[in-house]
Design an enzyme around this catalytic site. Structure first.
Site, PDB file in Angstrom:
ATOM      1  N   PRO A  95       0.836  -1.204   0.000  1.00  0.00           N
ATOM      2  CA  PRO A  95       0.000   0.000   0.000  1.00  0.00           C
ATOM      3  C   PRO A  95       0.876   1.261   0.000  1.00  0.00           C
ATOM      4  O   PRO A  95       1.860   1.308   0.741  1.00  0.00           O
ATOM      5  CB  PRO A  95      -0.819  -0.109   1.283  1.00  0.00           C
ATOM      6  CG  PRO A  95      -0.190  -1.184   2.093  1.00  0.00           C
ATOM      7  CD  PRO A  95       0.636  -2.040   1.195  1.00  0.00           C
ATOM      8  N   GLY A  99       4.070   3.603   5.140  1.00  0.00           N
ATOM      9  CA  GLY A  99       5.180   3.179   5.994  1.00  0.00           C
ATOM     10  C   GLY A  99       5.756   1.818   5.648  1.00  0.00           C
ATOM     11  O   GLY A  99       6.595   1.304   6.371  1.00  0.00           O
ATOM     12  N   LEU A 100       5.317   1.232   4.522  1.00  0.00           N
ATOM     13  CA  LEU A 100       5.855  -0.084   4.157  1.00  0.00           C
ATOM     14  C   LEU A 100       6.879   0.013   3.016  1.00  0.00           C
ATOM     15  O   LEU A 100       7.254  -1.008   2.430  1.00  0.00           O
ATOM     16  CB  LEU A 100       4.724  -1.051   3.782  1.00  0.00           C
ATOM     17  CG  LEU A 100       3.753  -1.440   4.901  1.00  0.00           C
ATOM     18  CD1 LEU A 100       2.790  -2.518   4.446  1.00  0.00           C
ATOM     19  CD2 LEU A 100       4.485  -1.924   6.150  1.00  0.00           C
ATOM     20  N   GLY A 101       7.278   1.217   2.690  1.00  0.00           N
ATOM     21  CA  GLY A 101       8.373   1.383   1.727  1.00  0.00           C
ATOM     22  C   GLY A 101       7.970   1.211   0.272  1.00  0.00           C
ATOM     23  O   GLY A 101       8.787   0.817  -0.557  1.00  0.00           O
ATOM     24  N   SER A 102       6.724   1.543  -0.063  1.00  0.00           N
ATOM     25  CA  SER A 102       6.272   1.277  -1.433  1.00  0.00           C
ATOM     26  C   SER A 102       7.101   2.056  -2.467  1.00  0.00           C
ATOM     27  O   SER A 102       7.462   1.500  -3.509  1.00  0.00           O
ATOM     28  CB  SER A 102       4.784   1.567  -1.597  1.00  0.00           C
ATOM     29  OG  SER A 102       4.558   2.939  -1.720  1.00  0.00           O
ATOM     30  N   ALA A 105      10.501   0.456  -2.900  1.00  0.00           N
ATOM     31  CA  ALA A 105      10.420  -0.868  -3.532  1.00  0.00           C
ATOM     32  C   ALA A 105      10.186  -0.739  -5.034  1.00  0.00           C
ATOM     33  O   ALA A 105      10.805  -1.457  -5.830  1.00  0.00           O
ATOM     34  CB  ALA A 105       9.317  -1.695  -2.878  1.00  0.00           C
ATOM     35  N   ASP A 146      14.964   3.198   4.146  1.00  0.00           N
ATOM     36  CA  ASP A 146      14.042   2.431   3.289  1.00  0.00           C
ATOM     37  C   ASP A 146      14.783   1.808   2.113  1.00  0.00           C
ATOM     38  O   ASP A 146      14.664   0.607   1.850  1.00  0.00           O
ATOM     39  CB  ASP A 146      12.934   3.337   2.731  1.00  0.00           C
ATOM     40  CG  ASP A 146      11.823   3.572   3.733  1.00  0.00           C
ATOM     41  OD1 ASP A 146      12.063   3.381   4.933  1.00  0.00           O
ATOM     42  OD2 ASP A 146      10.715   3.945   3.292  1.00  0.00           O
TER      43      ASP A 146
HETATM   44  O1  PMV Z   1       8.856   5.632   4.494  1.00  0.00           O
HETATM   45  P1  PMV Z   1       8.374   5.462   5.875  1.00  0.00           P
HETATM   46  O2  PMV Z   1       7.021   6.026   6.113  1.00  0.00           O
HETATM   47  O3  PMV Z   1       8.570   4.099   6.401  1.00  0.00           O
HETATM   48  O4  PMV Z   1       9.262   6.408   6.838  1.00  0.00           O
HETATM   49  C1  PMV Z   1      10.613   6.337   6.889  1.00  0.00           C
HETATM   50  C2  PMV Z   1      11.097   6.552   8.263  1.00  0.00           C
HETATM   51  C3  PMV Z   1      11.415   7.960   8.717  1.00  0.00           C
HETATM   52  O5  PMV Z   1      12.379   7.800   9.754  1.00  0.00           O
HETATM   53  C4  PMV Z   1      10.178   8.630   9.301  1.00  0.00           C
HETATM   54  C5  PMV Z   1      11.975   8.842   7.633  1.00  0.00           C
HETATM   55  C6  PMV Z   1      13.344   8.421   7.147  1.00  0.00           C
HETATM   56  O6  PMV Z   1      13.721   8.883   6.066  1.00  0.00           O
HETATM   57  O7  PMV Z   1      14.049   7.666   7.823  1.00  0.00           O
END
Ligand code: PMV
Length: 307
Positions: A95, A99-102, A105, A146
């Protein structure tokens, strides 16, 4: 040429990692981005990504469009002009903005499929470096976590600007990942944390130190076969993230629901304000906790074992 890349979750350390504290992240192989690149009979490079309603020729994409930017970068680094006849199909079960790195990826899969198609050899380190540049278009000031965990598809202990360290999972543990269904751009939460940090550096730096300590303890527990201790650390990390204002009512509701249903701890994962949370569970309780999350409003859940 086809390539795919997994999703990821951050176990501990998001946001503080942007300010040079360490963080732990693991790939989530139940979801993935996939890219197919094929020779075409038409002229130009046509990109189709049905899920985001994209069907366009490369030259029609703005210079800062992340997908266009990946393609131009791959050609540039191969020392060629992007004048091929190609069809590029992008699909993903990750999704977006959750926060799952779409974004990372899709970029990793696209770099590998395109580099393969034009016979440009590319190492993992080069993929990681290129995708980091693209992450800046998505996020503004990304830490690089990520692109690193997704490029290497392995657990990483990440500190900005330091060599990549993977970590050993001595005893597997199970997570339930719950999606609030709220799409929240990381750029916004990262920007808001930055604004607060600029106003109140001492207080926020102390919170980042607290998160950094949690990450160190978590790594020790994971490497010494005590993953059951991670629950308490997740709860503490979540409180600190809430104090940083990056949680949301939906995230708090899912975190509470997981704990009430028997998870030993839970926290938001990633940029926050929406997106996903993770809960540490006993494998035999994982279905019960996934159901409790759905009853508390989760859009979907993923059960994954970290090993
Ligand atoms: O892409 P996300 O939503 O998993 O966020 C990455 C994590 C953060 O620490 C909030 C931002 C970053 O660049 O590390």
């Amino acid at each position: 040429m086809i390539a795919s890349a997994p999703g990821k979750v951050i176990l501990f350390g998001e946001h503080a990692v942007v300010y040079d504290r360490p963080a732990l992240a693991v790939p989530v192989k139940q979801v993935k981005a996939e890219v197919e690149v094929k020779e075409a009979s038409h002229r130009g490079i046509w990109i189709t990504a049905t899920q985001i309603g994209l069907h366009a020729e490369l030259s029609a994409l703005a210079v800062d469009h992340p997908i266009g930017a990946v393609i131009r970068e791959v050609f540039q680094r191969a020392g060629r002009s992007p004048s091929a006849s190609l069809d590029i199909h992008i699909s993903s079960t990750i999704p977006p903005a959750s926060g799952l790195g779409s974004g990372a990826a899709v970029s990793v899969a696209l770099v590998r499929a395109l580099a393969g198609q034009i016979s440009h050899p590319i190492s993992d380190a080069q993929v990681n470096d290129l995708v980091f540049e693209i992450e800046k278009l998505h996020h503004g000031t990304p830490s690089g976590i990520d692109n690193t965990v997704i490029t290497y598809a392995a657990p990483v202990y990440f500190t900005r600007g330091k060599p990549i360290e993977t970590f050993r999972v001595d005893k597997p543990f199970t997570l339930v990942i719950g999606d609030t269904g709220v799409r929240a751009p990381t750029r916004k939460s990262v920007g808001d944390v930055r604004a607060t940090w600029e106003k109140d550096r001492n207080r926020i730096e102390k919170m980042f130190d607290g998160i950094g300590e949690i990450v160190l303890q978590a790594r020790r527990f994971i490497e010494s076969g005590k993953p059951e201790q991670l629950g308490e650390l997740m709860n503490r990390n979540h409180v600190l993230l809430r104090d940083l204002t990056v949680s949301s009512p939906e995230l708090d509701r899912l975190v509470d629901a997981a704990c009430r249903a028997g998870a030993s701890g839970a926290k938001l994962s990633g940029g926050g304000r929406g997106g996903n949370m993770i809960a540490l569970v006993e494998e035999e309780n994982s279905q019960t906790i996934a159901k409790a999350l759905m009853s508390a409003g989760a859009r979907s859940t993923i059960i994954t074992t970290v090993s």
